[in-house]
Scaffold this motif. Sequence first.
Motif, mmCIF file in Angstrom:
data_model
loop_
_atom_site.group_PDB
_atom_site.id
_atom_site.type_symbol
_atom_site.label_atom_id
_atom_site.label_comp_id
_atom_site.label_asym_id
_atom_site.label_seq_id
_atom_site.Cartn_x
_atom_site.Cartn_y
_atom_site.Cartn_z
ATOM 1 N N ILE A 120 -36.937 -92.418 -12.619
ATOM 2 C CA ILE A 120 -37.704 -91.286 -13.152
ATOM 3 C C ILE A 120 -38.668 -90.692 -12.130
ATOM 4 O O ILE A 120 -38.661 -89.478 -11.903
ATOM 5 N N PRO A 121 -39.532 -91.485 -11.456
ATOM 6 C CA PRO A 121 -40.493 -90.866 -10.524
ATOM 7 C C PRO A 121 -39.851 -90.142 -9.343
ATOM 8 O O PRO A 121 -40.435 -89.196 -8.809
ATOM 9 N N SER A 122 -38.665 -90.562 -8.915
ATOM 10 C CA SER A 122 -38.025 -89.893 -7.778
ATOM 11 C C SER A 122 -37.117 -88.759 -8.220
ATOM 12 O O SER A 122 -36.618 -87.999 -7.379
ATOM 13 N N TYR A 160 -43.479 -92.180 -4.559
ATOM 14 C CA TYR A 160 -43.304 -91.071 -5.490
ATOM 15 C C TYR A 160 -44.520 -90.953 -6.396
ATOM 16 O O TYR A 160 -45.243 -91.931 -6.621
ATOM 17 N N ASP A 161 -44.729 -89.747 -6.931
ATOM 18 C CA ASP A 161 -45.827 -89.541 -7.865
ATOM 19 C C ASP A 161 -45.613 -90.384 -9.116
ATOM 20 O O ASP A 161 -44.491 -90.500 -9.628
ATOM 21 N N ASP A 162 -46.689 -90.940 -9.603
ATOM 22 C CA ASP A 162 -46.655 -91.718 -10.850
ATOM 23 C C ASP A 162 -46.675 -90.736 -12.016
ATOM 24 O O ASP A 162 -47.682 -90.552 -12.687
ATOM 25 N N VAL A 163 -45.522 -90.123 -12.257
ATOM 26 C CA VAL A 163 -45.440 -88.978 -13.164
ATOM 27 C C VAL A 163 -45.910 -89.301 -14.577
ATOM 28 O O VAL A 163 -46.528 -88.464 -15.245
ATOM 29 N N TYR A 164 -45.656 -90.509 -15.063
ATOM 30 C CA TYR A 164 -46.081 -90.897 -16.409
ATOM 31 C C TYR A 164 -47.343 -91.764 -16.400
ATOM 32 O O TYR A 164 -47.724 -92.326 -17.430
ATOM 33 N N ALA A 202 -40.154 -82.814 -14.102
ATOM 34 C CA ALA A 202 -40.317 -83.378 -15.446
ATOM 35 C C ALA A 202 -40.458 -82.213 -16.424
ATOM 36 O O ALA A 202 -41.567 -81.745 -16.697
ATOM 37 N N PHE A 203 -39.326 -81.747 -16.961
ATOM 38 C CA PHE A 203 -39.332 -80.552 -17.806
ATOM 39 C C PHE A 203 -38.583 -80.716 -19.127
ATOM 40 O O PHE A 203 -38.700 -79.877 -20.004
ATOM 41 N N PHE A 232 -39.720 -96.559 -10.807
ATOM 42 C CA PHE A 232 -40.231 -97.132 -9.563
ATOM 43 C C PHE A 232 -40.945 -96.043 -8.774
ATOM 44 O O PHE A 232 -40.353 -95.012 -8.444
ATOM 45 N N THR A 233 -42.209 -96.295 -8.472
ATOM 46 C CA THR A 233 -43.005 -95.314 -7.739
ATOM 47 C C THR A 233 -42.933 -95.522 -6.228
ATOM 48 O O THR A 233 -43.557 -94.776 -5.477
ATOM 49 N N CYS A 234 -42.218 -96.528 -5.781
ATOM 50 C CA CYS A 234 -41.850 -96.641 -4.373
ATOM 51 C C CYS A 234 -40.524 -97.372 -4.293
ATOM 52 O O CYS A 234 -40.182 -98.171 -5.166
#
Length: 528
Positions: free
Chosen positions: A325-327, A511-515, A443-444, A498-500
């Motif tokens: 998800i984050p990537s 990656y951004d921690d979108v959630y 994220a849309f 995974f944020t990295c």
Amino acid sequence: MLGRFWILCFSMTFVLTMTACKRDNNQKSIVLPQKQNLPEKPVKEVAPDSLKLHWFVKRYPKLAVYEPQMRELYRNHHWKFVWFDAKGITELGHLIHSKINTIETEGVHAKIPYKSYLEDIFQSAKPLSNSANDYLISAFYFFYADKVFHGFDVKTSRELGWYLPRKKVSYVHYLDSLMANPKLIEKNERNLLGQYYKLKEMLGRYRKAAQKNDADTVKIPIDMDPLKVGDTSDLVAHVRKRLYLMGYLDKNTQSAVFDASLARPVRQYKESIGLTPSELISGKMIRSMNIPLKSRIKTLMVNMERCRWIPTEMSQAKQYISVNIPSYELAYYKNRKLALASNVVVGKVMNQTVIFSGMMKYIVFSPYWNVPPSIIKKEIKPALEKDKDYLVKHNMEWDKGRVRQKPGPQNSLGWVKFLFPNSNNIYLHDSPAKSLFNRNSRAFSHGCIRVAKPLELAQTLLEDDPNWTPEKVEKVMYAGKESWYTLKEPVPVYIGYFTCWVNDTGILRFYDDVYKRDGRLSELIFKQ
């Protein structure tokens, strides 16, 4: 009377004689010469048993959680010593001791209970092979396995929104494998996801860099123009230093000149943080470098913990699809090789895509979109109140009390969808909104996953099926008439967070921690 008198005299004489002898013996024991510097004799103790284990956990209550596993271990070994042989502590015993002392290299932040007692065993010239010592090493083996191989329990991971399956591993049986081959404890991708070991290597690199310098940040001019090869600036020296600390450069010349030696590392670093790869030093790039290395270290540890939750069968499967998800990326692996990579659009923060797995069974070409009740209520009904022709304009129709959108180029699912039945009603699908796939942040959606390469995905899924050719897939996909196909072999789909991640070329990407999920997990890790 006379007889009694002689009997009494004889008795008193006997008592006095015995008392004297006893006193003489005591005196003799006192004057015996003492042997100096006698070696400590090992405590010869019978093999471990159930009662001794009971008293062991009473003495070490912080290790009592491992009692069931210890009982199983010793029953399997017929209540014999596990960590001692004729020569003393076994090689694996020493290895466990070393691993406990360096457990922080595994991305584990934990207080080690009774560590001084463990050190007493291994620092002794001749460690005693008694049951208490054997039990203590066993307890620390399970402590290590729990922290490094298993991580937080299932209840905790589910509370953090992680619904991927977690395999229940017997670390009693795993110990048998380690006894046969102690090197497995260093790296075993059947026990831990291969990504874990890549992140572990990066953790060591970042910790080493943080020890050198972790405090320097620079101010970025508001009107900063990107720096290119040939430019001179103090910012170049800052970038050079950071790239050196993080391993992108072999040496730091401290030069403020943006020379050719810096071009490739700049491109690699920008790729690693999700920026468009280029040989330009931008403000976004420098802002990312201002993030303290200690913060990056926490991110690495958080994602190493998540690796512990991934079933190792995933990477060993004949084929599988993973979505991070984050990537905003999908990867389709076949025979352990990347067969297809695609950008994706995931659920927005208010409609987060769930972290779970399923088995893809169906491909639906030219699908209808059955509009969920929640969207009908929140979006379509209000739109109908404003425009009675809303359904016609959007190629929609009522169907048995529900709204569906007909197949076609404007269908919200695009020309194909990929189903892996699940209670979350999440699936992969095409999208008419192609421009969204080119954005850095994607994220849309309402929760489902939109795929940038839907045709390629369908063709790759069916390439081993003799009934399908790439041309046939394309023809059926754009026919404008809904048709279903059941895959001959279901494909596992894993949706993770995974944020990295270290990619196949060895580049670490953040990656951004979108959630915003890293913070809570980090708190739990450092609370231990």
